[in-house]
Every structure is written in structure tokens, then in C-alpha cells.
Design a protein around this motif. Sequence first.
Motif, short mmCIF file in Angstrom:
data_model
loop_
_atom_site.label_atom_id
_atom_site.label_comp_id
_atom_site.label_asym_id
_atom_site.label_seq_id
_atom_site.Cartn_x
_atom_site.Cartn_y
_atom_site.Cartn_z
N PHE A 155 -7.22 0.72 -7.31
CA PHE A 155 -5.77 1.29 -8.01
C PHE A 155 -5.01 1.36 -6.64
CE2 PHE A 155 -7.39 1.19 -12.03
CZ PHE A 155 -6.52 1.14 -12.86
N VAL A 156 -5.31 2.18 -5.76
CA VAL A 156 -4.60 2.45 -4.49
C VAL A 156 -4.03 1.17 -3.78
CG1 VAL A 156 -4.56 3.36 -2.17
CG2 VAL A 156 -5.72 4.77 -4.04
N VAL A 157 -4.79 0.26 -3.72
CA VAL A 157 -4.36 -1.07 -3.28
C VAL A 157 -3.40 -1.87 -4.26
CG1 VAL A 157 -5.12 -3.53 -2.78
CG2 VAL A 157 -6.71 -1.47 -1.97
N PHE A 158 -3.70 -1.79 -5.32
CA PHE A 158 -2.81 -2.29 -6.32
C PHE A 158 -1.31 -1.66 -6.39
CE2 PHE A 158 -0.90 -1.84 -10.57
CZ PHE A 158 -0.78 -3.27 -11.05
N GLN A 159 -1.22 -0.47 -6.40
CA GLN A 159 -0.13 0.47 -6.36
C GLN A 159 0.61 0.27 -5.15
OE1 GLN A 159 -1.69 4.30 -7.23
NE2 GLN A 159 -1.70 5.06 -5.34
N GLN A 160 0.00 -0.12 -3.92
CA GLN A 160 0.79 -0.29 -2.65
C GLN A 160 1.17 -1.79 -2.38
OE1 GLN A 160 -2.26 0.62 0.08
NE2 GLN A 160 -1.63 2.86 0.02
N ILE A 161 1.19 -2.56 -3.55
CA ILE A 161 1.53 -3.98 -3.49
C ILE A 161 3.12 -3.73 -3.66
CG2 ILE A 161 1.57 -6.24 -4.32
CD1 ILE A 161 -1.24 -5.88 -5.09
N ASP A 162 3.79 -4.45 -2.60
CA ASP A 162 5.52 -4.42 -3.17
C ASP A 162 5.82 -2.79 -3.20
OD1 ASP A 162 5.40 -7.35 -2.58
OD2 ASP A 162 5.04 -7.27 -4.77
N CYS A 163 5.37 -1.96 -2.64
CA CYS A 163 5.65 -0.54 -2.80
C CYS A 163 6.84 -0.40 -1.96
CB CYS A 163 4.39 0.40 -2.56
SG CYS A 163 4.94 2.26 -3.00
N PRO A 164 8.04 0.31 -2.25
CA PRO A 164 9.16 0.62 -1.33
C PRO A 164 8.53 1.50 -0.47
CG PRO A 164 10.03 0.82 -3.52
CD PRO A 164 8.46 0.47 -3.80
N CYS A 169 3.52 5.78 -1.64
CA CYS A 169 3.26 4.47 -1.20
C CYS A 169 2.16 4.64 -0.30
CB CYS A 169 4.50 4.19 -0.54
SG CYS A 169 4.98 2.38 -0.79
N ASP A 170 2.05 5.51 0.60
CA ASP A 170 0.94 5.67 1.67
C ASP A 170 -0.19 6.43 1.20
OD1 ASP A 170 2.28 3.81 3.46
OD2 ASP A 170 3.40 5.50 4.12
N SER A 171 -0.17 6.93 -0.11
CA SER A 171 -1.14 8.06 -0.39
C SER A 171 -2.46 7.35 -0.93
CB SER A 171 -0.63 8.84 -1.72
OG SER A 171 -1.65 9.71 -2.25
N ASP A 172 -3.90 7.99 -0.53
CA ASP A 172 -4.98 7.40 -1.11
C ASP A 172 -5.36 7.99 -2.42
OD1 ASP A 172 -5.30 10.12 -0.46
OD2 ASP A 172 -7.41 9.83 0.48
N ALA A 173 -4.43 8.45 -3.28
CA ALA A 173 -4.59 8.97 -4.50
C ALA A 173 -4.13 8.14 -5.74
CB ALA A 173 -3.75 10.41 -4.68
#
Length: 274
Positions: free
Chosen positions: A94-103, A109-113
Motif C-alpha cells: 500500500f505504501v508503494v501504491f500510494q507513492q505512485i504519482d504522489c505530489p 508522500c514519503d511516509s512508511d505508513a
Amino acid sequence: MMYDGRPIRYAVVSWIGSFTGILSIFALTYAFEQIPILKEYWISDNWVVAAAGAFGAQSVLVFALPSSPASQPWNCVFGSMVSAFIGVSIRKLFVVFQQIDCPEDELYCDSDAVQPNLLLIASALANSISIVVMHLTDSVHPPAGAFAYIAINAAGKIRSLGYFYMILPVGIGSVWFVMLSWFVNKYVNMMVDHLFCTNSEQMEVKNGGNRNPGIELDKNTDKNEGAPSLNPKISEEGLNNTKTAVIIPSKLTNRKYPSGDGIGAWIRPLRKKQ
């Protein structure tokens, strides 16, 4: 006697096991946290076990219900570790998914949560997948679902461990609880029995009894042993006149841990096929 038919000393043994277990698991994990190589590469905080509340539930199983199938060593250790692995894996995905195209200016953006709007689905996935895997590996253990849930929702103290979370505190803590439970349910229970049992109860212990006789119907008189009558017209007195009541040992107070015999009782895949 307690409400469920167990003698008070059963609760005393459970209390001794749980009290010493929780104290010792804190001490044990803290000792591992002081190992230099672990502090350098994996552990960035102390008392990580305090963030894993599932050990409270695990202590209830192994010390209060040691004969339960879910309390057995394989379930306790493997079920907990595989669920912790699944929880960490789902969080990382989920962390990888939410970092895709994250402003870049996005807060998470850089969180591991896992982001709050995704926590619901991430928690549900981790818990449900761990249940399926436990079914497939015959390792169902209720606190293991909590270990998976904690891997998703815990604070930075747990998240910083990454996959090492399944080793410490989950794996090491579960192995310790299993070993301590074996000692408590065998030796501490034996000492408490001999200290507080009456002479007749001590004789029953020596003869392999379970110290808690219960009245059930004779197997020779009714195949549905101990089952209540479905016909309300049949009185209890009439039933007693037609059936022979015998006193047999109840399994309520059985503290044999693990419940099986041999290496298969400890490692489920090695048990003999029935």
C-alpha cells in the motif's frame, strides 16, 4: 469451584503463567534490543513488544486454555509469524501504491505508513488473508490476526522494524510463550495440585485423572452421551430412572501442553497421519 466447573487452583496456575509470561517477555525482548548488531541494522527504538498488544490475547490462550487447538505450539508460533509477515507485506504494498504519482508536497508522500483513507481496506485485507493462510497451513491462532492488524496500524516503533517484526517481537515472543507454557502447565500445575489438592484428589492425579469429575450418561445406555432430551414431556426424574448416570473424568482441567505426543505435537507437519 468456578462457574465452569474448574477448581480455583486452575485459575491460580493461569495467573502465575500470565503474570510471569508478560513480565519475562518484556525482559527477553529488551535484552535482544540491546544486541549491537540488531540496534545498528533493525531496531531503532526500545520496548517494541509494548506495541504488540496481541501478546495479551496469546497469554490467555496458552496459560488459560492450553488444551485448545488454537493454543498449540504450531498455531502459536507459525500462525503468528506468517500473519505478521502478511501484515508487513500488505503495508509495504500500500505504501508503494500510494507513492505512485504522489505530489512532492503531499503530506504522506514519503511516509512508511498507510494513508488514513486506505487504512480500512489495508487492515481488512491483512487480517482476512492471514486467516486464509492459517486455514491452509492448519495454524489458526486468534492473536495472529491481531499481529497482522498491528503491522498495518502500529506507530513508527513497529513500522521501523520492517520484516524483522515477524522475528522480534512476534517470533521470539511466541516461542518464549510456548516454552514457558509447557513448563507452567506441566510443572507449576503439578506443584499447585500437590499443595492444594485433597488426598483423594491427589490419588486421582497419580492415576491420570483430571481432578474434575463430571456426570454424563453411560455410553452403554445412550449413544448421544450427555445430550439433553428434545422431548419436553420427559422429566428429569424419568430420565434418571431409565439411564445410568456414571461419573467420568472431565477434560475441563486438562493442562497437558502440547495436547499431542512426540515431535508432531510441536511441529504440525511432522505429526503422524491418523
